[in-house]
Design an enzyme around this catalytic site. Structure first.
Site, PDB file in Angstrom:
ATOM      1  N   CYS A 165       0.836  -1.193   0.000  1.00 31.17           N
ATOM      2  CA  CYS A 165       0.000   0.000   0.000  1.00 31.17           C
ATOM      3  C   CYS A 165       0.878   1.252   0.000  1.00 31.17           C
ATOM      4  O   CYS A 165       1.857   1.333   0.724  1.00 31.17           O
ATOM      5  CB  CYS A 165      -0.957   0.085   1.185  1.00 31.17           C
ATOM      6  N   ARG A 212       3.996  -0.439  -4.786  1.00 29.81           N
ATOM      7  CA  ARG A 212       3.694  -0.948  -3.444  1.00 29.81           C
ATOM      8  C   ARG A 212       2.353  -1.665  -3.372  1.00 29.81           C
ATOM      9  O   ARG A 212       2.014  -2.264  -2.342  1.00 29.81           O
ATOM     10  CB  ARG A 212       3.690   0.216  -2.443  1.00 29.81           C
ATOM     11  N   TRP A 261      -2.900  -2.623  -1.770  1.00 37.36           N
ATOM     12  CA  TRP A 261      -2.642  -4.065  -1.891  1.00 37.36           C
ATOM     13  C   TRP A 261      -3.567  -4.695  -0.861  1.00 37.36           C
ATOM     14  O   TRP A 261      -3.374  -4.538   0.342  1.00 37.36           O
ATOM     15  CB  TRP A 261      -1.170  -4.363  -1.575  1.00 37.36           C
ATOM     16  N   ASN A 314      -1.810   2.267   5.545  1.00 41.00           N
ATOM     17  CA  ASN A 314      -0.956   1.174   5.096  1.00 41.00           C
ATOM     18  C   ASN A 314      -0.684   0.313   6.319  1.00 41.00           C
ATOM     19  O   ASN A 314      -0.129   0.798   7.297  1.00 41.00           O
ATOM     20  CB  ASN A 314       0.360   1.739   4.551  1.00 41.00           C
ATOM     21  N   GLY A 315      -1.111  -0.947   6.283  1.00 41.20           N
ATOM     22  CA  GLY A 315      -0.860  -1.818   7.429  1.00 41.20           C
ATOM     23  C   GLY A 315      -2.083  -2.649   7.749  1.00 41.20           C
ATOM     24  O   GLY A 315      -2.912  -2.905   6.866  1.00 41.20           O
ATOM     25  N   GLU A 349      16.643 -18.611  -7.017  1.00 40.21           N
ATOM     26  CA  GLU A 349      16.335 -17.237  -7.415  1.00 40.21           C
ATOM     27  C   GLU A 349      15.831 -17.189  -8.865  1.00 40.21           C
ATOM     28  O   GLU A 349      14.894 -16.453  -9.187  1.00 40.21           O
ATOM     29  CB  GLU A 349      17.589 -16.360  -7.212  1.00 40.21           C
ATOM     30  N   LYS A 365      12.206 -15.685  -9.830  1.00 42.62           N
ATOM     31  CA  LYS A 365      12.029 -14.588 -10.801  1.00 42.62           C
ATOM     32  C   LYS A 365      10.979 -14.982 -11.845  1.00 42.62           C
ATOM     33  O   LYS A 365      10.101 -14.198 -12.185  1.00 42.62           O
ATOM     34  CB  LYS A 365      13.334 -14.253 -11.528  1.00 42.62           C
ATOM     35  N   GLU A 394       7.452 -15.092 -10.293  1.00 42.52           N
ATOM     36  CA  GLU A 394       6.941 -13.767  -9.916  1.00 42.52           C
ATOM     37  C   GLU A 394       6.382 -13.000 -11.098  1.00 42.52           C
ATOM     38  O   GLU A 394       5.328 -12.395 -10.992  1.00 42.52           O
ATOM     39  CB  GLU A 394       8.083 -12.919  -9.322  1.00 42.52           C
ATOM     40  N   HIS A 442      15.667 -37.650  -6.356  1.00 45.36           N
ATOM     41  CA  HIS A 442      14.847 -38.018  -5.204  1.00 45.36           C
ATOM     42  C   HIS A 442      13.434 -37.457  -5.323  1.00 45.36           C
ATOM     43  O   HIS A 442      12.834 -37.093  -4.321  1.00 45.36           O
ATOM     44  CB  HIS A 442      15.527 -37.549  -3.912  1.00 45.36           C
ATOM     45  N   LYS A 464       6.132  -4.659  -3.633  1.00 44.03           N
ATOM     46  CA  LYS A 464       7.587  -4.523  -3.501  1.00 44.03           C
ATOM     47  C   LYS A 464       8.037  -4.719  -2.067  1.00 44.03           C
ATOM     48  O   LYS A 464       9.036  -5.379  -1.814  1.00 44.03           O
ATOM     49  CB  LYS A 464       8.001  -3.142  -3.997  1.00 44.03           C
TER      50      LYS A 464
END
Ligand code: G6P
Length: 637
Positions: free
Chosen positions: A2, A27, A74, A100-101, A510, A514, A517, A533, A632
């Site tokens: 947010c 955000r 968000w 925000n929160g 990573e 990527k 995402e 395995h 983010k």
């Protein structure tokens, strides 16, 4: 997570709010809204979806108001629908609030306020706040929990203070009221909030890029602070109502950093910034006049001996991409500096910490310095170590962050900055490489102190680090076009496997992250030796396998693991050494990188994987910089 903006001054607020929201859209982007106050009117405009929808609604609306707040959301509580978009108002629509929160006790507050006749129109936790303020404006608390009542300054401020004292959770707020047309109120409690100081105008935002185009003079609020912005200035109070003395700091960020500069996406621009970022890290942390004979450390960390000497353990707490960088860090700290190291997900550690170990350095790694789980895990660790009677358990806390102005820096006494400049693309790229650099410097400094490597080996690694910027440039130049072409083959691919071993195992993780995402393709990263395995059962001609195979202790092993995948018809893509015949025989597609010391290879091997995920997502026409459902910085638990 947010974005919040606010403005009070002499210009048209709504334009400034929208410009601010553009820089904060990373955000959160499932809805956006603004509320302005002018000429006895509180005007609120909200839209579901991306900011562009709000901009379209605002087009043609003449709004000369000079005071307002804005938000990009968000979703946490309530679906991403317009009625849940911020700003939220009280029943009479006199007060507007953005948050925000998370307000944890919103259910009980909502019931209490409903019983008093307040009418709710959203499913959000935030909506209780304007109602609560309206309630305290009408009926100030009988026993205000303060000896300083702020009504002389402003009853809006005092009502907001009383309301904030009822809220539980982590939040940042900005608030306006049509009955107080010369006041913008802001609050910080465990979520970031900065105030920008202009000439006769003031700004607030949950992140400084929204303020940067207007002023470099910024005051970052601390937890438990409430501020009143008027055209005359800024007053800061604690939650009991005591006035605090605060001064703005001068930022050294530059507005150019938040522009795309000709690149199609921020992510691509940030991938291309990596050689420069590594150069800046080297300039910051390497002693340029060092040589083997100098008898001192080649690294300038500027950290006290008490933090680094006589270490028995290191524990690293992080989330997401920072967790992957920390796994590379563990490899270096153990193999180079010989310090046993564990890497924990902050979100797991905070509810199940390991028993205390003696003489332990705790490192929090967070690009944003605002990730709620990482901050909470560090705070918990600091508290339980401070409470221990055994002095060997005393806290030794270090942060690694790209935002030295963030909450992390307020929490831990020592911070290493990663010098990457602001990163806008939600998928971290340049800040990951910068975190790797921080771990090289830390592990080499510890290796020097503990004499775990010879000075000749130290010199060799330092020389290798110095070569990295030019080698990164070479990777970018040689691969950009080829990777773009290669990405065409994966337009319909639904699953990918990434494999690596040793120090490149975290790079496989990573690479997979990527791709997930930004292209929404299912991808898994595996240590190559573990393929047999289980995951090998997934392989067929439809599942490409990307293997990171660079010279060193496990090179031949990874090549064999790749051959095993090939025998199951998987298409093989190799991040391999340049001009290597074995690699050319094994792989269907080659992503060559210069041959470097194995320990330094992750800085190079990650780049083709960043490019691959970028081009696949761009090819699919996806929103690379703002992938769905992500934010983010995750400032809620
Ligand atoms: C979010 C971002 C990731 C990031 C993670 C940790 O999930 O989308 O890119 O790696 O948070 O962020 P931090 O700021 O703590 O490194």
């Amino acid at each position: 997570m947010c974005g919040i903006v606010g403005y009070i001054g002499t210009r048209a607020a709504s334009k400034i709010l929208v410009e601010g929201l553009k820089t904060l859209e990373y955000r959160g982007y499932d809805s956006a809204g603004v509320a302005t106050v002018g000429e006895g009117i509180l005007q609120r405009t909200r839209a579901k979806g991306k900011l562009i929808n709000l901009q379209t609604k605002l087009e043609g609306l003449e709004d000369p108001a000079h005071l307002g707040i804005g938000h990009t959301r968000w979703a946490t509580h309530g679906k991403p629908e317009e009625h849940n978009a911020h700003p939220h108002t009280d029943t009479k629509e006199r007060i507007a609030v953005v948050q925000n929160g998370i307000i944890e006790n919103y259910r009980e507050l909502r019931e209490e306020l409903k019983a008093k006749g307040h009418q709710f129109r959203s499913d959000t936790d935030t909506e209780v706040i304007p109602h609560l303020i309206a309630e305290y404006l009408q009926n100030p608390a009988e026993n205000p929990d303060s000896d300083t009542v702020l009504t002389e300054q402003s009853s809006f401020l005092e009502a907001a203070r009383q309301a904030v004292n009822r809220l539980k959770g982590a939040f940042a707020l900005a608030m306006v009221s049509v009955d107080f047309p010369d006041e913008l109120l802001v609050v910080r409690q465990q979520a970031p909030l900065a105030i920008g100081f202009g000439q006769g105008e003031f700004f607030c935002a949950s992140d400084t890029p929204a303020i940067m185009p207007y002023t470099q003079a910024v005051l970052t609020l601390e937890n438990g602070e409430l501020a009143r912005l008027t055209r005359m200035g800024v007053e800061v109070y604690d939650f009991t109502g005591h006035r605090l003395k605060k001064k703005p700091q001068t930022l050294n960020w530059n507005p150019i950093m938040v522009e795309k500069q000709g690149f199609k996406h921020f992510m691509l621009k940030e991938i291309y910034e990596q050689p420069g970022v590594v150069r800046t890290c080297l300039e910051t942390y390497l002693d340029t006049s060092w040589d083997q004979q100098s008898g001192r450390s080649p690294i300038n960390l500027n950290l006290p001996n008490a933090l680094l000497d006589d270490l028995e353990h290191i524990q690293i707490l992080a989330c997401g991409t920072s967790w992957h960088a920390s796994l590379v860090g563990k490899y270096l700290l153990e193999q180079v500096a010989n310090v046993p190291t564990v890497v924990q997900y902050a979100s797991e550690f905070r509810y199940a910490p390991a028993p205390l170990m003696a003489n332990t350095l705790t490192i929090g790694v967070t690009q944003s310095g605002e990730t709620a789980d990482t901050l909470a895990a560090l705070e918990m660790e600091q508290t339980r170590r401070s409470a221990s009677c055994d002095e060997r358990h005393a806290p030794r806390m270090l942060g690694i962050t790209n935002r030295v102005d963030s909450s992390l820096s307020r929490l831990v006494p020592h911070v290493m900055g990663t010098m990457a400049g602001i990163e806008i693309g939600v998928a971290a790229t340049k800040t990951f490489v910068a975190q790797l650099m921080a771990f090289y410097f830390l592990s080499l400094e510890l290796a020097y102190r503990r004499q775990t490597i010879s000075s000749a080996r130290l010199a060799e690694l330092i020389e290798g680090l110095r070569q990295l910027p030019a080698q990164l440039e070479l990777v970018l130049e040689s691969q950009e076009r080829y990777v773009e072409e290669l990405s065409h083959d994966f337009a319909d691919t639904t699953d990918f496997i990434f494999i690596g071993r040793g120090i490149n195992y975290p790079i496989a993780l990573e690479g997979a992250l990527k791709l997930k995402e930004i292209s929404y393709i299912h991808a898994e990263g595996y240590p190559a030796g573990e393929m047999k395995h289980g995951p090998i059962a997934l392989l067929d001609e439809k599942v490409p396998v990307v293997a990171i195979a660079t010279p060193g202790t496990v090179y031949e092993k990874v090549l064999s693991n790749a051959q095993e995948a090939k025998a199951r018809d998987a298409r093989l893509i190799g991040v391999v050494p340049m001009n290597d015949a074995d690699a050319e025989d094994t792989f269907d597609a080659l992503l060559p990188v210069p041959i470097v010391d194995e320990l330094l290879s992750p800085v190079l091997t990650v780049v083709p994987l960043q490019l691959l995920s970028y081009h696949i997502a761009a090819r699919r026409g996806l929103d690379v910089d703002q992938p769905r459902n992500l934010a983010k910085s995750v400032t809620v638990e």
